[in-house]
Design a protein around this motif. Sequence first.
Motif, PDB file in Angstrom:
ATOM      1  N   THR A   4       0.867  -3.146   9.318  1.00 53.20           N
ATOM      2  CA  THR A   4       1.213  -3.710   8.009  1.00 53.20           C
ATOM      3  C   THR A   4       0.385  -4.958   7.709  1.00 53.20           C
ATOM      4  OG1 THR A   4       3.443  -2.836   8.246  1.00 53.20           O
ATOM      5  CG2 THR A   4       3.136  -4.578   6.617  1.00 53.20           C
ATOM      6  N   HIS A  47      -6.583   0.174   6.155  1.00 56.90           N
ATOM      7  CA  HIS A  47      -5.466   1.083   6.445  1.00 56.90           C
ATOM      8  C   HIS A  47      -5.789   1.907   7.693  1.00 56.90           C
ATOM      9  CE1 HIS A  47      -4.967  -0.084   2.281  1.00 56.90           C
ATOM     10  NE2 HIS A  47      -3.766   0.464   2.241  1.00 56.90           N
ATOM     11  N   LYS A  58      -1.485   9.442   1.805  1.00 56.24           N
ATOM     12  CA  LYS A  58      -0.919   8.199   1.271  1.00 56.24           C
ATOM     13  C   LYS A  58       0.558   8.041   1.593  1.00 56.24           C
ATOM     14  CE  LYS A  58      -3.998   6.762  -2.406  1.00 56.24           C
ATOM     15  NZ  LYS A  58      -4.410   6.954  -3.798  1.00 56.24           N
ATOM     16  N   GLU A 108       2.161   4.976   3.655  1.00 56.32           N
ATOM     17  CA  GLU A 108       3.189   4.129   3.046  1.00 56.32           C
ATOM     18  C   GLU A 108       4.401   4.014   3.980  1.00 56.32           C
ATOM     19  OE1 GLU A 108       5.266   1.644   0.565  1.00 56.32           O
ATOM     20  OE2 GLU A 108       3.121   2.140   0.558  1.00 56.32           O
ATOM     21  N   TYR A 128       3.492   1.675   6.685  1.00 50.26           N
ATOM     22  CA  TYR A 128       3.483   0.322   6.133  1.00 50.26           C
ATOM     23  C   TYR A 128       4.897  -0.252   6.064  1.00 50.26           C
ATOM     24  CZ  TYR A 128       2.737  -3.530   2.853  1.00 50.26           C
ATOM     25  OH  TYR A 128       2.729  -4.762   2.257  1.00 50.26           O
ATOM     26  N   GLN A 129       5.831   0.544   5.559  1.00 48.52           N
ATOM     27  CA  GLN A 129       7.215   0.080   5.417  1.00 48.52           C
ATOM     28  C   GLN A 129       7.871  -0.155   6.773  1.00 48.52           C
ATOM     29  OE1 GLN A 129       8.408  -1.082   2.750  1.00 48.52           O
ATOM     30  NE2 GLN A 129       6.828  -0.328   1.357  1.00 48.52           N
TER      31      GLN A 129
END
Length: 442
Positions: free
Chosen positions: A371, A380, A431, A435, A438-439
């Motif tokens: 993150t 990323h 993606k 995501e 990332y979360q």
Amino acid sequence: MSLETWKKDIPEIEKVMHYEELFWMNDSYQGVDAANKVSQFGKADIKDAEDRLKRFAPYFADNFECTRANDGIIESAISQIPEFQQFLEAQYQIKIPGQMYLKRDDTLPIAGTIKARGAIYEVLKHAETLALEAGILSGYDDDYRKFASPEFKKFFSQYKIMVGTTGNLGISVGIMGVSLGFEVVIHMSYDAKEWKKQYLRDHGVVVIEHKTNFTEAVNQGRAESDADPKSYFVDDEHSVDLFLGYTVGPCRLKKQLEEKNILVDEDHPLFVFSPCGIGGSPGGTAFGLKQIYGDNVHCFFAQPTHMPSMLVGLLTKEYSKVCVADFDIDAKTNMDGLAVPRTSGFVAELMHHYFNGGITISEEHQKLFLTKMIDLEDIHLEPAALAGTIGPAMLFGTEEGRAYLKAYHLEDKMQNATYIAWATGGSMVPKADMEEFYQEGK
């Protein structure tokens, strides 16, 4: 030897069994000259691999648009990550002198991971060998653009390539093999990500899913391949060609460092932290680096605390004869590219003479770092690619790391140091999955 004896004789074993992050210095490293005396490989093998990739460059430039800007050479850039370096300093309450970079194999053309180096190379070598034996390629000076012709594709269609994998190796073998005309069968372990399976199927690769771990998927794939005389098995555990494909990367890295006026010598040490699963890519990378920079480069492999297969293999000197389960380690990791419970014996035994040491990273830190890498550097990466990013923090933030600097008389040279975390994959992650990663780090 029993687990109790190992625990008594090897202080790190208790830490490994408690999933503690650690820095380990390899006492078996006696310098490059000593290592080269026991190695069956040398600079000539790296040159041979480099030359083969150059021969195929016109084929790639013609058939893969993503390689055209680099004249058909499959390579990635290096990126400085100063914001992330500052984050590590704040996180660990330390000062990291010198400069930190990422080797961006997450952006490698065609397959988007470091496996594009070794795996694509091995498929090319196999194809070249078959074509030379059949006489459809006249020699090394022939036009390699022929490999895209209907004649060559028809010829390769009678042959099969198989591999057992957690994902990334399969993508590189699959895309390359299918492009040349081979039938490709990939045996995937239970921890392979769903998107990787689907991606391969979408490209015409046969994917066989197993409810077993990496080692079993490899064994089943190998057995099936051995039963078919026209099948070739890309063996992640024992392949010399995979290993040699990885050794070419450091030759290209050398040019990139020179272009950025980054010195590597006795007073300007280079530290490279490479994620490690079975061991082929960090092993080949370290071997290539040591041939170029000798003892001025310090090579470390990086593994999840829940999957330290290379570490336990080297600590016990049992290499592939032990697996993480022997140490009551649960083998549950988000870093699917490193989800390998048993190391490669071939690589581990050789690299015991070349690796400077090892580090482990927790699941929590990997998620946080993923993150932060997005927030701070807009890069990323997939989970496994973060394993090496903890390297500088472990070097300065642990007693063992500081002892390493002292042992190698580096303490007064670190303001001139360069650190490279080898980012092994990420650009092909969908993606939605990214995501989610990332979360999790949030």
